[in-house]
Design an enzyme around this catalytic site. Structure first.
Site, PDB file in Angstrom:
ATOM      1  CG  ASP A  31      27.700  29.756  41.434  1.00 52.05           C
ATOM      2  OD1 ASP A  31      28.041  28.583  42.018  1.00 52.05           O
ATOM      3  OD2 ASP A  31      26.983  29.482  40.343  1.00 52.05           O
TER       4      ASP A  31
ATOM      5  CD  GLU B 207      25.306  25.256  36.925  1.00 50.24           C
ATOM      6  OE1 GLU B 207      24.037  25.284  37.363  1.00 50.24           O
ATOM      7  OE2 GLU B 207      26.011  24.957  37.530  1.00 50.24           O
TER       8      GLU B 207
END
Length: 498
Positions: free
Chosen positions: A31, A210
């Site tokens: 990420d 998320e």
């Protein structure tokens, strides 16, 4: 040739290595984190495992760019400590020193998730912590009062995205909590108050939620008409073939609560490919720039740990500008490549006003695997048309438009190496409605990826591919009839690494 020249020539030349996308010099990345603009630099932190090419104990890797194109790698920004490993989060400029870290000046504050386990237990524990930098992000000091936010009753409690809300004169944090987003407020970044929760029975719940992001955008570039956008990524659940992907909601936000503009069951996807996940936007982009700039992790948790690269694993998407536009279906989020990428354009091929028929490949003499295409087609009698890229004797990736179904697609069924995971090969499509009987296609190909923008970013598909690096043929194809190619520009793109 001296060693320095040799090293530069060989730098970023490994098999499948992207030439104009961000990827780590070596080892594992996932990420994007801590994205903030400050003192002329865009910072990109990222989930990083410095000791392997699969997911492991998380650090924040770090790079900066002045133009969103050319990157400078910097030392690791945040490393694990007594509170745990360093999961995802964000960074902001504390312009008015609300935190007290900067002796009345401004500086950078990172807000991130510390991850460990509860004492004498295997149960995961996720808590929010702070670090600050007084030297443009080169070094970081963790706050001695960490963690600053914890909720013992929630196991999945992570990925804080923080921004300053002018209307209520406070910091806002959106945080992923199981399958909802929780919203907190603060005056000083140190103490946080829970205000609301969003998400139950809204959108898709095909996996854990998320990496939320919340921001306001004008509608159709009208600053008097605005809506808020909430991005939420969804983790991989083996039941659903798509793996991990990202949805978005459009609505209103009053400083405490987000109100969804659509019916709860409506799900809107930011990307219809398989490889754009956990994307968020840069904080503190100057108001005179005015853009909401986004980048995503170009992979999928279904197979991210086993993609066939050796020295490094994973890349980011190209940076994109997010906007709200009115479409036939209503207000939608559109995304387009940042204009700075145009500086990479090298050789140019132009074709105009040609009728394309089966067997006539107007790009037969063009070869490459790092290029950009901008094309407008006027629909004729053909049932399908498009491009075949990274094409060789036994491989090709198809970028096409199905006229009858009005669908835009990337078909990587025969794109190259795919046996590393049973779910990799496949065809990914989305709706693309012609406008005045025309469609526009904007394609980026970079060694091992395809990014496809249809009708000025209304439909987007991002897919990894792993073709034989010698396969560089490009075909403009048509099936069962003809199509008019009003215009085509093809640019070879220079490497940003050499």
């Amino acid at each position: 040739m001296n060693n320095n020249v040799l090293e530069k020539k060989q730098y970023y030349t490994e098999k499948y290595r992207p030439q104009y996308h961000f990827s780590p010099e070596r080892q594992w990345m996932n990420d994007p984190n801590g994205m903030v603009y400050y003192n002329g630099e865009y910072h990109l932190f990222y989930q990083y495992h410095p000791n392997g090419t699969t997911w492991g104990p998380m650090h924040w890797g770090h790079a900066v760019t002045k133009d969103l194109v050319h990157w400078e790698h910097l030392p690791i920004g945040l490393a694990p400590d007594e509170h745990g490993t360093i999961f995802s989060g964000s960074a902001v400029v504390d312009w008015n020193d609300t935190s007290g870290f900067f002796e009345g000046k401004s500086g950078l504050v990172a807000i991130f998730t510390h991850a460990d386990t509860y004492p004498d237990s295997d149960r995961p524990r996720q808590r929010q912590s702070l670090a600050f930098s007084k030297d443009n992000g080169r070094t970081w000091v963790k706050y001695e009062g960490n963690p600053v936010l914890q909720e013992e009753g929630i196991t999945d409690f992570r990925d804080p995205k923080v921004f300053w809300h002018r209307e209520t004169n406070q910091w806002i944090m959106v945080l992923a909590a199981g399958q909802t987003v929780r919203i907190y407020t603060s005056k000083n970044l140190l103490s946080w108050e829970f205000t609301s929760e969003f998400g139950e029975e809204h959108g898709s719940h095909q996996g854990v939620w998320e990496c939320p992001d919340l921001f306001e955008l004008p509608i159709d570039s009208n600053s008097n008409q605005k809506k808020w956008v909430l991005l939420v990524s969804i983790g991989n659940d083996p039941i659903y073939e798509e793996g991990s992907r990202t949805q978005y909601f459009i609505g209103d936000f009053d400083g405490k609560t987000f109100f969804n503009h659509h019916d709860p069951e409506k799900t809107l996807w930011i990307d219809h490919g398989r490889d754009n996940y956990a994307g968020v936007s840069w904080s503190d982009v100057p108001s005179e720039d005015g853009r909401r700039i986004y980048i995503g992790w170009m992979s999928n948790w279904r197979y991210a740990n086993v993609t066939p690269t050796k020295e490094w694993r994973s890349a980011m998407t190209i940076p994109r500008v997010l906007e709200l536009k009115t479409t036939e279906e209503g207000i939608r989020l559109v995304q387009n490549p940042v204009c700075e990428l145009q500086g990479l354009r090298d050789e140019k091929i132009v074709i105009e006003n040609e009728v394309v028929v089966p067997g006539k490949n107007l790009l037969a003499n063009v070869k490459g695997n790092t290029f950009e295409i901008i094309a407008q087609f006027e629909i004729g009698t053909a049932t399908e048309f498009g491009f075949k890229v990274c094409k060789g004797a036994n491989e090709e990736t198809i970028i096409g438009f199905n006229v009858e179904n009005q669908t835009f697609f990337v078909d990587r069924t025969n794109s190259g190496e795919a046996d590393f995971h049973e779910d990799f090969a496949g065809k990914h499509e989305c709706e693309l409605i012609p406008e005045n009987n025309k469609i526009t296609v904007h394609v980026f190909v970079d060694q091992s990826s395809i990014e496809l923008f249809g009708n000025d970013g209304k439909s987007v598909i991002t897919d990894l591919i792993f073709p034989n690096q010698e396969n560089k043929q490009i075909e403009l194809y048509v099936k069962n009839g003809e199509v008019k190619l009003n215009s085509l520009e093809l640019f070879t793109l220079k490497s940003v690494w050499r």
